[in-house]
Design an enzyme around this catalytic site. Structure first.
Site, PDB file in Angstrom:
ATOM      1  N   CYS A  24      30.740  47.433  35.269  1.00 34.09           N
ATOM      2  CA  CYS A  24      32.054  48.090  35.221  1.00 34.09           C
ATOM      3  C   CYS A  24      31.933  49.585  34.975  1.00 34.09           C
ATOM      4  O   CYS A  24      32.769  50.347  35.435  1.00 34.09           O
ATOM      5  CB  CYS A  24      32.938  47.440  34.164  1.00 34.09           C
ATOM      6  SG  CYS A  24      32.189  47.472  32.539  1.00 34.09           S
ATOM      7  N   GLU A  66      40.269  44.934  29.292  1.00 32.18           N
ATOM      8  CA  GLU A  66      39.066  45.714  29.619  1.00 32.18           C
ATOM      9  C   GLU A  66      38.926  45.663  31.132  1.00 32.18           C
ATOM     10  O   GLU A  66      38.421  44.688  31.688  1.00 32.18           O
ATOM     11  CB  GLU A  66      37.843  45.099  28.925  1.00 32.18           C
ATOM     12  CG  GLU A  66      37.889  45.182  27.413  1.00 32.18           C
ATOM     13  CD  GLU A  66      37.574  46.578  26.882  1.00 32.18           C
ATOM     14  OE1 GLU A  66      36.925  47.359  27.598  1.00 32.18           O
ATOM     15  OE2 GLU A  66      38.002  46.884  25.752  1.00 32.18           O
TER      16      GLU A  66
HETATM   17  P1  NAD Z   1      38.651  38.890  37.974  1.00 36.35           P
HETATM   18  O1  NAD Z   1      39.809  39.675  37.662  1.00 36.35           O
HETATM   19  O2  NAD Z   1      38.520  38.344  39.335  1.00 36.35           O
HETATM   20  O3  NAD Z   1      38.402  37.604  37.001  1.00 36.35           O
HETATM   21  C1  NAD Z   1      38.226  37.677  35.614  1.00 36.35           C
HETATM   22  C2  NAD Z   1      38.726  36.401  34.969  1.00 36.35           C
HETATM   23  O4  NAD Z   1      40.067  36.216  35.314  1.00 36.35           O
HETATM   24  C3  NAD Z   1      37.982  35.127  35.378  1.00 36.35           C
HETATM   25  O5  NAD Z   1      37.695  34.374  34.206  1.00 36.35           O
HETATM   26  C4  NAD Z   1      38.969  34.424  36.277  1.00 36.35           C
HETATM   27  O6  NAD Z   1      38.879  33.017  36.197  1.00 36.35           O
HETATM   28  C5  NAD Z   1      40.285  34.886  35.767  1.00 36.35           C
HETATM   29  N1  NAD Z   1      41.293  34.894  36.820  1.00 36.35           N
HETATM   30  C6  NAD Z   1      41.098  35.184  38.130  1.00 36.35           C
HETATM   31  N2  NAD Z   1      42.269  35.098  38.805  1.00 36.35           N
HETATM   32  C7  NAD Z   1      43.197  34.753  37.908  1.00 36.35           C
HETATM   33  C8  NAD Z   1      44.615  34.518  37.991  1.00 36.35           C
HETATM   34  N3  NAD Z   1      45.273  34.615  39.155  1.00 36.35           N
HETATM   35  N4  NAD Z   1      45.263  34.191  36.858  1.00 36.35           N
HETATM   36  C9  NAD Z   1      44.611  34.110  35.679  1.00 36.35           C
HETATM   37  N5  NAD Z   1      43.284  34.320  35.548  1.00 36.35           N
HETATM   38  C10 NAD Z   1      42.582  34.630  36.628  1.00 36.35           C
HETATM   39  O7  NAD Z   1      37.573  39.917  37.591  1.00 36.35           O
HETATM   40  P2  NAD Z   1      36.123  39.890  38.064  1.00 36.35           P
HETATM   41  O8  NAD Z   1      36.114  40.054  39.555  1.00 36.35           O
HETATM   42  O9  NAD Z   1      35.487  38.701  37.462  1.00 36.35           O
HETATM   43  O10 NAD Z   1      35.499  41.199  37.393  1.00 36.35           O
HETATM   44  C11 NAD Z   1      35.342  42.399  38.094  1.00 36.35           C
HETATM   45  C12 NAD Z   1      36.232  43.490  37.526  1.00 36.35           C
HETATM   46  O11 NAD Z   1      36.111  43.488  36.118  1.00 36.35           O
HETATM   47  C13 NAD Z   1      35.838  44.881  37.965  1.00 36.35           C
HETATM   48  O12 NAD Z   1      36.989  45.624  38.237  1.00 36.35           O
HETATM   49  C14 NAD Z   1      35.115  45.451  36.761  1.00 36.35           C
HETATM   50  O13 NAD Z   1      35.133  46.847  36.677  1.00 36.35           O
HETATM   51  C15 NAD Z   1      35.872  44.806  35.650  1.00 36.35           C
HETATM   52  N6  NAD Z   1      35.057  44.745  34.454  1.00 36.35           N
HETATM   53  C16 NAD Z   1      35.438  45.474  33.378  1.00 36.35           C
HETATM   54  C17 NAD Z   1      34.658  45.474  32.235  1.00 36.35           C
HETATM   55  C18 NAD Z   1      35.035  46.254  31.029  1.00 36.35           C
HETATM   56  O14 NAD Z   1      34.430  46.031  29.996  1.00 36.35           O
HETATM   57  N7  NAD Z   1      36.019  47.145  31.090  1.00 36.35           N
HETATM   58  C19 NAD Z   1      33.488  44.707  32.192  1.00 36.35           C
HETATM   59  C20 NAD Z   1      33.148  43.959  33.323  1.00 36.35           C
HETATM   60  C21 NAD Z   1      33.945  43.974  34.440  1.00 36.35           C
END
Ligand code: NAD
Length: 462
Positions: A248, A214
């Site tokens: 998002c 997502e």
């Molecule tokens: P992110 O990608 O930074 O982090 C999300 C998760 O991934 C966290 O739990 C984090 O610990 C983990 N993570 C981070 N780096 C990692 C790595 N190198 N290896 C493994 N895991 C890792 O995302 P974010 O900044 O928390 O969220 C923002 C993004 O999420 C935006 O692009 C937004 O549009 C999207 N989003 C999408 C939805 C949806 O339902 N489609 C909902 C909310 C947010």
């Protein structure tokens, strides 16, 4: 508390979940319903702490904190429909397979890993979790470390409600996520940005584990000339400013019929004042940017174009005013990345066909919004564009219809969930064909001599 980051501990937790899953306990529908109801009761019990955590993590007003708690509505829906979704689904069979019967029998996948983001940090762990439980799985949860207050409430709620052999929560950051991703799960459900989505998919590929991703992206909002300007402005400002734009499916930028731009800008400026007063920094109803890193990134975007409203910011408070930006071209840096903050670029078009052509050259968005009363315009946009979901004459609310899949397309995501789509995402849809013994036609068995013509007929060749 189930705060276990070390790889050895993650492996031990997973071993216990696998052993529990193998007992078959999670397959019983009564068990699933009981656990879903327990989750619902726990959310009701913890509601004040969830809202307080959203305030600590994101400066959320109480009203917007309740968006996290609103998952209990989806839980109600799942509890109400689960017995029907779990039933075998009858399939019709071709003449050649008669006599016989066929059906699709949903079965649980095993142990699911759910990794959540920081922007709706409670809801985006609990909503997929209810799908995993409803489908009869065990689940391991990893909330975002960037919303630490919510992560801590989630950890307590989960520990108090579930046997960790069924549902366990592991708090931690990137190392913890990577320790989890090194293990073999039966499904990985990830919500977050595209960059990490690729890391998750690569890790999943090592075990051939299916993924639901997502993700995000730039969700456009088209405004045709035939609208109720006042209502459109109310809805757009609400959708962009909710959670300070860190949603998002927030409208990322506006694409406006140039004939109504001046009128729309005036309506948006007025609406921002109506909602948040002359100085939104003092409004009790306006959230903050999650951390300094995101704040710096967003402030870096303000240098482009002309600011028509807002623009002021304060790093100490992680405050950025609701901001309207003009004179932005398609090539501007702000148009190359998801904004994910309270900054709204306004682009115009003269010809809708050209605007659509521009959209179609860009990555497929998570959501697309269109404001127009004109049915032909509605049909044109729906037929000629693609997006994970569409909302006509409003924003964001399409995701509250649990009877529709929520997910992206192309680089905005893989797979979908909500309601029955969650159930199906966390299920294997097993095909079953059952044949009786009383008739066994000879046509498919060797020797084939003299049977080719009959076979040709059966496959529809003559
Ligand atoms: P992110 O990608 O930074 O982090 C999300 C998760 O991934 C966290 O739990 C984090 O610990 C983990 N993570 C981070 N780096 C990692 C790595 N190198 N290896 C493994 N895991 C890792 O995302 P974010 O900044 O928390 O969220 C923002 C993004 O999420 C935006 O692009 C937004 O549009 C999207 N989003 C999408 C939805 C949806 O339902 N489609 C909902 C909310 C947010």
């Amino acid at each position: 508390m189930t705060t276990l980051a070390a790889p050895a501990t993650v492996a031990e937790l997973l071993r216990r979940q696998r052993a529990y899953w193998a007992t078959g306990a999670t397959r019983s529908l009564d068990f699933r319903l009981d656990r879903l109801k327990a989750l619902q009761a726990a959310i009701v019990k913890y509601q004040a702490e969830i809202i307080d955590a959203a305030k600590q993590d994101l400066g959320r007003p109480e009203f917007e904190g309740y968006i996290e708690v609103a998952v209990i509505g989806e839980l109600d829906y799942v509890i109400k429909h689960l017995r029907r979704w779990a039933k075998p689904r009858k399939a019709s069979i071709p003449l050649s397979q008669m006599p016989g019967s066929a059906w699709v029998q949903p079965e649980p996948l095993g142990v699911a890993l759910i990794i959540g983001p920081w922007n709706y940090p409670f809801q985006l762990i609990i909503s997929p979790l209810m799908g995993a439980i409803a489908a009869g799985n065990c689940a391991m949860l990893k909330p975002s470390e960037l919303a630490p207050a919510t992560s801590s409430v989630l950890a307590r709620l989960i520990e108090e409600t579930f046997d960790p052999a069924h549902v366990a929560l592991v708090e931690g950051g990137v190392d913890t996520a990577q320790a989890l991703l090194a293990e073999k799960f039966d499904h990985i459900f990830y919500t977050g940005g595209e960059r990490v989505g690729k890391i998750v998919m690569q890790a999943a590929a090592q075990h051939l584990t299916p993924v639901t991703l997502e993700l995000g992206g730039k969700s456009p909002c088209i405004i045709d000339a035939d609208v109720n300007m006042d209502v459109a402005a109310r809805r757009i400002v609400w959708g962009k400013c909710l959670n300070a734009g860190q949603t998002c499916v927030a409208p990322d930028y506006l694409l406006v019929d140039e004939r109504i731009k001046a009128e729309l800008v005036a309506a948006l400026q007025q609406r921002i004042k109506d909602c948040y007063g002359e100085n939104p920094a003092q409004s009790p109803d306006y959230s903050r940017v999650v951390n300094e890193r995101q704040f710096d990134r967003l402030v870096g975007l303000l240098g482009q174009g002309t600011i028509l409203a807002g623009g002021d910011h304060n790093r100490g408070d992680r405050y950025i005013a609701p901001t309207l930006m003009d004179d932005i071209s398609w090539d501007a840096p702000i148009m190359q990345e998801e904004i994910f903050g309270p900054i709204l670029p306004i682009l115009t078009y003269r010809d809708l066909g050209d605007a659509i052509a521009n959209l179609n050259q860009r990555p497929k968005p998570l959501a697309l919004y269109l404001f127009s009363r004109d049915r032909q315009v509605q049909a044109q946009v729906l037929e000629q564009t693609t997006a994970g979901s569409v909302c006509i004459n409003d924003v964001i609310l399409q995701i509250t219809v649990w009877d529709m899949p929520f997910g992206g397309v192309g680089s905005s995501g893989i797979g979908a969930y909500h309601g029955q789509y969650s159930f199906d995402t966390f299920s294997h849809l097993k095909s079953v064909l059952k044949k009786p013994f009383w008739l066994d036609m000879d046509w498919r068995y060797p020797p084939y001599e003299s049977k080719v013509k009959l076979f040709q007929k059966m496959i529809g060749l003559s």
